[in-house]
Scaffold this active site. Structure first.
Site, PDB file in Angstrom:
ATOM      1  N   LYS A   1      17.645   8.544  -1.045  1.00 49.30           N
ATOM      2  CA  LYS A   1      18.064   9.145   0.135  1.00 49.30           C
ATOM      3  C   LYS A   1      19.648   9.142   0.515  1.00 49.30           C
ATOM      4  CE  LYS A   1      16.805   9.060   5.073  1.00 49.30           C
ATOM      5  NZ  LYS A   1      16.378   8.255   6.051  1.00 49.30           N
TER       6      LYS A   1
ATOM      7  N   SER B   1      11.236   6.080   9.873  1.00 52.63           N
ATOM      8  CA  SER B   1      11.683   6.988   9.075  1.00 52.63           C
ATOM      9  C   SER B   1      11.206   6.716   7.693  1.00 52.63           C
ATOM     10  CB  SER B   1      13.304   7.080   9.147  1.00 52.63           C
ATOM     11  OG  SER B   1      13.624   7.818  10.312  1.00 52.63           O
TER      12      SER B   1
ATOM     13  N   SER C   1      13.071  10.043   8.864  1.00 51.56           N
ATOM     14  CA  SER C   1      14.259  10.874   8.297  1.00 51.56           C
ATOM     15  C   SER C   1      14.194  11.154   6.868  1.00 51.56           C
ATOM     16  CB  SER C   1      15.463  10.702   8.992  1.00 51.56           C
ATOM     17  OG  SER C   1      15.677   9.211   8.515  1.00 51.56           O
TER      18      SER C   1
END
Length: 512
Positions: free
Chosen positions: A90, A194, A170
């Site tokens: 990420k 997330s 996210s």
């Protein structure tokens, strides 16, 4: 999308780490050919084809890392089950070979030249760092009206099951990328939901670990009380393999001081019989009838595998959510300011206030769909010594832990709590932002810092839903064990088909 596999390289679509390791061991593939196959899928599907926008950048050194792995294997010096396996990271986690943007143009020049310790652990295990995944900008903490999966750097991540639906966030890019077989596994991060939300809504397994199991150093922060990286994959075993490599004590991150006591091969305890005799506390939150049918079927699987199910009631909120939000806003200002101070001179936004000013000056590109009202509130925070903040942290922790998860488990004399992870993926909406509906399992374990595993529960109206397994601190092995047993009995995961809209039966035309 099987045409992507038509080249002469190995078939990586839906391949597990064990599948890839078997190819490497037999010599039917090399790390280089596997890496090339994933890069080909990304090239064909991320900005073309279904246009998932799950990957912000691929690593220019990925093939060199793969060649090094092949050389180790040829010399009989393979480093373990991840050696030669491509992993996506990420883009709020630093890697030495790419910028770390958190999806914001304010950090497009954030080339630190350093690996976050969690990435360094992956490299020690021989993993190939394939690239950086897209995300909800600033990990979804900028606005109350945000659209999950959108960032100014990467655009909007699309859900591989229905391209008009949210990939959640996210860690949206990590979720969509693994679902689409851009890699077998990826790293996400979670503050509250997330990892588990994008895992649930992209048909994946995702683990939000016990706070302190995985280092947060050199990860763009929101909250030191709740932030943690976590592994995401298409199976519990793959997640356990990745997690085994991630766990390590980090002297720079005081929360990891106990991590070495719990470091192990997390695949060793995985057994199809792990549910036998396990007492499980069961929550029945409000949910649509279609999801309820799927949930009841999942509970029947648990019971059939020997679990003892005990119904419990959820604790009252008691102001828990408001207290959590106060904590997140206060820690965001303190933690982000501290992080930005360590970035290269090329990064001109050195404080939250300067990020706010940057967004305002670049409104057309940074704020075309939603604003930054959470940032503005956080900028007014009074610091980590503030009595209101300290009271909010103590209150939220008590309500989520001792009077929340702990109380439910004690009442049921259980070791595991189970409930649906979230509702169904909603339509991506540039006007109104996210439309969270249905249940949500993330808040209590996020605040308490307890482990939370989501495992695919199948499809509802053509869309993925997940089943959550939650334990107390350091119970990561326990949730992996029961999650694996459920997965092996249910075989509930269904691969994506990249449909333009969900295959949910009669649509609007039928309602005329």
């Amino acid at each position: 999308m099987t045409s992507v596999e038509a080249h002469a390289g190995p078939k990586v679509e839906e391949a597990s780490i064990a599948d890839l390791d078997a190819m490497l061991a037999k010599g039917t593939a090399t790390s280089v050919s596997i890496t090339q196959a994933y890069l080909a899928r990304i090239a064909a599907m991320d900005r073309k084809g279904p246009t998932l926008r799950a990957v912000i950048a691929t690593n220019p050194d990925a093939l060199a890392e793969a060649r090094a792995s092949d050389a180790r294997r040829k010399a009989g010096k393979a480093l373990g089950p991840l050696d030669g396996i491509p992993v996506l990271i990420k883009d709020n986690i630093e890697t030495k070979d790419l910028p770390t943007t958190a999806g914001s143009l304010a950090l497009r020049d954030n080339r630190t030249g350093r690996d976050a310790p969690v990435v360094a652990e992956l490299r020690k295990g021989g993993a190939v760092i394939l690239g950086k995944t897209n995300l909800s900008e600033w990990a979804n903490i900028r606005s109350t009206k945000a659209m999950s999966g959108w960032s100014a750097v990467g655009g909007l991540v699309r859900n591989p099951y229905a391209l008009d639906r949210t990939a959640c966030g996210s860690s949206s890019g990590s979720g969509a990328a693994v679902a689409a077989s851009f890699a077998a596994v990826a790293i996400g991060t979670e503050t509250d939901g997330s990892v588990v939300c994008p895992s649930s809504m992209n048909g994946l397994v995702g683990l939000k670990p016990t706070l302190g199991m995985v280092s947060r150093t050199h990860v763009v922060p929101i909250s030191h009380s709740q932030d943690t990286p976590g592994p995401m994959g298409r199976s519990v075993r793959d997640v356990a393999i990745l997690f085994s490599t991630m766990v390590a004590t980090d002297p720079a991150d005081v929360a990891t001081r106990d991590a070495d006591k719990y470091r192990r091969d997390f695949t060793a305890g995985l057994s199809a019989d792990a549910l036998k005799g396990v007492r499980i506390a069961v929550l029945h939150p409000d949910m649509p009838d279609t999801l309820k049918v799927r949930y009841e079927a999942a509970l029947a699987v648990l019971k059939a595998q020997g679990a003892v199910l005990v119904d419990v009631e959820a604790p009252k909120d008691g102001g828990r959510g408001d207290a959590e939000f106060e904590v997140l806003k206060t820690e965001l200002k303190a933690d982000l300011d501290a992080y930005l101070a360590t970035t290269p001179n090329a990064v001109t936004t050195r404080t939250l206030d300067q990020v706010i000013a940057f967004d305002e000056a670049n409104k057309a590109t940074e704020m075309p769909f939603f604003g930054q009202e959470i940032f503005l509130d956080a900028a007014k925070a009074h610091g980590l010594a503030d009595a209101e903040y300290l009271g909010a942290r103590a209150k939220s922790l008590r309500l989520a832990g001792a009077e929340g998860i702990d109380a439910m488990l004690k009442k049921a004399d259980a070791t595991i709590l189970v409930e649906p992870t979230y509702g169904l993926p909603w339509l991506s909406d540039t006007v109104s932002g996210d439309n969270f509906t249905g249940p949500s399992a993330s808040e209590l374990p996020a605040i308490a810092g307890y482990p939370h595993l989501t495992v695919p529960m199948g499809l509802v109206k053509g869309l993925p839903v997940g089943l959550s397994f939650i334990a107390t601190a350091w119970g990561d092995q326990a949730v992996l064990n029961v999650g694996y047993a459920y997965e092996q009995a249910s075989h509930a995961r269904v691969a994506p088909r990249y449909l333009a809209v969900a295959d949910g039966g009669a649509g609007l035309e039928a309602a005329r």
